[in-house]
Design a protein around this motif. Structure first.
Motif, PDB file in Angstrom:
ATOM      1  N   PHE A 138       3.584   5.340  -1.660  1.00 49.84           N
ATOM      2  CA  PHE A 138       2.133   5.208  -1.817  1.00 49.84           C
ATOM      3  C   PHE A 138       1.402   6.225  -0.948  1.00 49.84           C
ATOM      4  CE2 PHE A 138       3.230   0.685  -3.012  1.00 49.84           C
ATOM      5  CZ  PHE A 138       2.955   0.856  -4.357  1.00 49.84           C
ATOM      6  N   ALA A 139       1.911   6.468   0.248  1.00 44.40           N
ATOM      7  CA  ALA A 139       1.292   7.476   1.123  1.00 44.40           C
ATOM      8  C   ALA A 139       1.400   8.866   0.498  1.00 44.40           C
ATOM      9  CB  ALA A 139       1.946   7.446   2.502  1.00 44.40           C
ATOM     10  N   GLU A 140       2.523   9.134  -0.159  1.00 49.38           N
ATOM     11  CA  GLU A 140       2.708  10.427  -0.816  1.00 49.38           C
ATOM     12  C   GLU A 140       1.721  10.594  -1.977  1.00 49.38           C
ATOM     13  OE1 GLU A 140       6.400  13.116  -2.545  1.00 49.38           O
ATOM     14  OE2 GLU A 140       6.798  11.109  -1.762  1.00 49.38           O
ATOM     15  N   VAL A 141       1.499   9.516  -2.719  1.00 48.26           N
ATOM     16  CA  VAL A 141       0.512   9.545  -3.798  1.00 48.26           C
ATOM     17  C   VAL A 141      -0.843   9.941  -3.229  1.00 48.26           C
ATOM     18  CG1 VAL A 141      -0.809   8.108  -5.418  1.00 48.26           C
ATOM     19  CG2 VAL A 141       1.672   7.867  -5.288  1.00 48.26           C
ATOM     20  N   LEU A 142      -1.220   9.310  -2.111  1.00 52.37           N
ATOM     21  CA  LEU A 142      -2.539   9.562  -1.520  1.00 52.37           C
ATOM     22  C   LEU A 142      -2.661  10.966  -0.928  1.00 52.37           C
ATOM     23  CD1 LEU A 142      -3.138   6.054   0.019  1.00 52.37           C
ATOM     24  CD2 LEU A 142      -4.324   7.081  -1.935  1.00 52.37           C
ATOM     25  N   ARG A 143      -1.537  11.572  -0.539  1.00 51.40           N
ATOM     26  CA  ARG A 143      -1.584  12.958  -0.067  1.00 51.40           C
ATOM     27  C   ARG A 143      -1.903  13.907  -1.225  1.00 51.40           C
ATOM     28  NH1 ARG A 143       2.457  11.185   3.420  1.00 51.40           N
ATOM     29  NH2 ARG A 143       4.144  11.710   2.005  1.00 51.40           N
ATOM     30  N   ILE A 144      -1.468  13.524  -2.425  1.00 47.50           N
ATOM     31  CA  ILE A 144      -1.690  14.367  -3.596  1.00 47.50           C
ATOM     32  C   ILE A 144      -3.054  14.114  -4.219  1.00 47.50           C
ATOM     33  CG2 ILE A 144      -0.894  14.821  -5.961  1.00 47.50           C
ATOM     34  CD1 ILE A 144       1.951  14.358  -4.913  1.00 47.50           C
ATOM     35  N   LYS A 145      -3.436  12.826  -4.304  1.00 47.95           N
ATOM     36  CA  LYS A 145      -4.686  12.486  -4.971  1.00 47.95           C
ATOM     37  C   LYS A 145      -5.186  11.145  -4.462  1.00 47.95           C
ATOM     38  CE  LYS A 145      -6.663  11.686  -9.487  1.00 47.95           C
ATOM     39  NZ  LYS A 145      -6.575  11.944 -10.901  1.00 47.95           N
ATOM     40  N   GLU A 146      -6.491  11.050  -4.285  1.00 45.61           N
ATOM     41  CA  GLU A 146      -7.094   9.755  -3.933  1.00 45.61           C
ATOM     42  C   GLU A 146      -6.970   8.852  -5.154  1.00 45.61           C
ATOM     43  OE1 GLU A 146      -8.490   8.178  -1.196  1.00 45.61           O
ATOM     44  OE2 GLU A 146      -7.463   9.829  -0.209  1.00 45.61           O
ATOM     45  N   PHE A 147      -6.314   7.733  -4.973  1.00 43.05           N
ATOM     46  CA  PHE A 147      -6.044   6.824  -6.083  1.00 43.05           C
ATOM     47  C   PHE A 147      -6.231   5.410  -5.556  1.00 43.05           C
ATOM     48  CE2 PHE A 147      -2.740   4.883  -9.012  1.00 43.05           C
ATOM     49  CZ  PHE A 147      -3.507   4.999 -10.154  1.00 43.05           C
ATOM     50  N   ASP A 148      -7.273   4.747  -6.052  1.00 40.70           N
ATOM     51  CA  ASP A 148      -7.644   3.427  -5.535  1.00 40.70           C
ATOM     52  C   ASP A 148      -6.475   2.451  -5.486  1.00 40.70           C
ATOM     53  OD1 ASP A 148     -10.245   4.186  -5.105  1.00 40.70           O
ATOM     54  OD2 ASP A 148     -11.054   3.172  -6.877  1.00 40.70           O
ATOM     55  N   GLN A 149      -5.710   2.398  -6.564  1.00 43.60           N
ATOM     56  CA  GLN A 149      -4.624   1.424  -6.618  1.00 43.60           C
ATOM     57  C   GLN A 149      -3.553   1.692  -5.553  1.00 43.60           C
ATOM     58  OE1 GLN A 149      -4.361  -1.489  -8.187  1.00 43.60           O
ATOM     59  NE2 GLN A 149      -6.461  -1.092  -8.761  1.00 43.60           N
ATOM     60  N   ALA A 150      -3.367   2.936  -5.186  1.00 40.21           N
ATOM     61  CA  ALA A 150      -2.413   3.245  -4.115  1.00 40.21           C
ATOM     62  C   ALA A 150      -2.914   2.681  -2.791  1.00 40.21           C
ATOM     63  CB  ALA A 150      -2.178   4.751  -4.014  1.00 40.21           C
ATOM     64  N   HIS A 151      -4.226   2.786  -2.547  1.00 38.15           N
ATOM     65  CA  HIS A 151      -4.805   2.190  -1.334  1.00 38.15           C
ATOM     66  C   HIS A 151      -4.615   0.677  -1.338  1.00 38.15           C
ATOM     67  CE1 HIS A 151      -6.689   5.576   0.651  1.00 38.15           C
ATOM     68  NE2 HIS A 151      -7.276   5.955  -0.480  1.00 38.15           N
ATOM     69  N   VAL A 152      -4.874   0.049  -2.483  1.00 41.17           N
ATOM     70  CA  VAL A 152      -4.757  -1.411  -2.586  1.00 41.17           C
ATOM     71  C   VAL A 152      -3.309  -1.856  -2.355  1.00 41.17           C
ATOM     72  CG1 VAL A 152      -4.947  -3.372  -4.173  1.00 41.17           C
ATOM     73  CG2 VAL A 152      -6.763  -1.655  -4.090  1.00 41.17           C
ATOM     74  N   GLN A 153      -2.377  -1.205  -3.023  1.00 38.65           N
ATOM     75  CA  GLN A 153      -0.963  -1.581  -2.866  1.00 38.65           C
ATOM     76  C   GLN A 153      -0.488  -1.339  -1.434  1.00 38.65           C
ATOM     77  OE1 GLN A 153       0.851  -3.266  -4.906  1.00 38.65           O
ATOM     78  NE2 GLN A 153      -0.532  -3.169  -6.633  1.00 38.65           N
ATOM     79  N   LEU A 154      -0.926  -0.246  -0.853  1.00 39.58           N
ATOM     80  CA  LEU A 154      -0.541   0.060   0.521  1.00 39.58           C
ATOM     81  C   LEU A 154      -1.129  -0.959   1.491  1.00 39.58           C
ATOM     82  CD1 LEU A 154       1.201   2.085   1.988  1.00 39.58           C
ATOM     83  CD2 LEU A 154      -0.732   3.632   2.081  1.00 39.58           C
ATOM     84  N   ALA A 155      -2.358  -1.377   1.259  1.00 47.46           N
ATOM     85  CA  ALA A 155      -2.972  -2.407   2.114  1.00 47.46           C
ATOM     86  C   ALA A 155      -2.205  -3.717   2.005  1.00 47.46           C
ATOM     87  CB  ALA A 155      -4.432  -2.616   1.716  1.00 47.46           C
ATOM     88  N   LYS A 156      -1.849  -4.126   0.780  1.00 47.55           N
ATOM     89  CA  LYS A 156      -1.089  -5.365   0.593  1.00 47.55           C
ATOM     90  C   LYS A 156       0.280  -5.275   1.264  1.00 47.55           C
ATOM     91  CE  LYS A 156      -1.196  -6.201  -3.901  1.00 47.55           C
ATOM     92  NZ  LYS A 156      -1.472  -6.577  -5.297  1.00 47.55           N
TER      93      LYS A 156
END
Length: 142
Positions: free
Chosen positions: A89-107
């Motif tokens: 999920f952190a790698e996803v966010l390094r490439i692109k801001e993606f709301d669901q990645a933030h949500v999954q990472l928070a959970k």
């Protein structure tokens, strides 16, 4: 080797061999979209190790595909590979801001008792959504 030791060894090694079978022999000739379809089929059949193997192969071919990175992270999360899911999920966010990645990472941070990190992800998620709402309500301020 005793029969019961052989059985135990087979149980532990079987996922390694099954994951290798997930990729067709002509995988290098197939478009990524077809490979991703195979991964979806594997997931719907309960073969998460096979799906992960296919996702890994696809990401070798296109490491910046954030959607495949996200799918792989969600499978890792579902299979209890929390540390790898967190990295994904952190790698996803390094490439692109993606709301669901933030949500999954928070959970995931919450599951791991990492409350400060969970709060930072929620704040990042809410901050992105707030700025999106502000920009959409004032189109001249983009």
């Amino acid at each position: 080797m005793r029969p019961h030791l052989f059985t135990l060894a087979a149980l532990f090694l079987a996922p390694l061999f099954l994951a290798q079978e997930a990729l067709p022999e002509n995988a290098a000739d197939l478009p990524i979209s077809q490979l991703l379809s195979l991964a979806s089929t594997a997931l719907s059949s309960g073969k998460s190790a096979s799906a992960l193997s296919i996702y890994d192969y696809c990401l070798e071919r296109d490491p910046s595909d954030f959607a495949t990175l996200y799918k792989r992270a969600t499978v890792r999360l579902a299979t209890g590979q929390w540390a790898k899911a967190k990295e994904g999920f952190a790698e996803v966010l390094r490439i692109k801001e993606f709301d669901q990645a933030h949500v999954q990472l928070a959970k995931l941070h919450l599951k791991l008792g990492e409350f400060g990190e969970a709060q930072r992800e929620v704040d990042a998620f809410l901050g992105d959504r707030k700025s999106t709402r502000l920009n959409s309500s004032h189109p001249g301020y983009l």
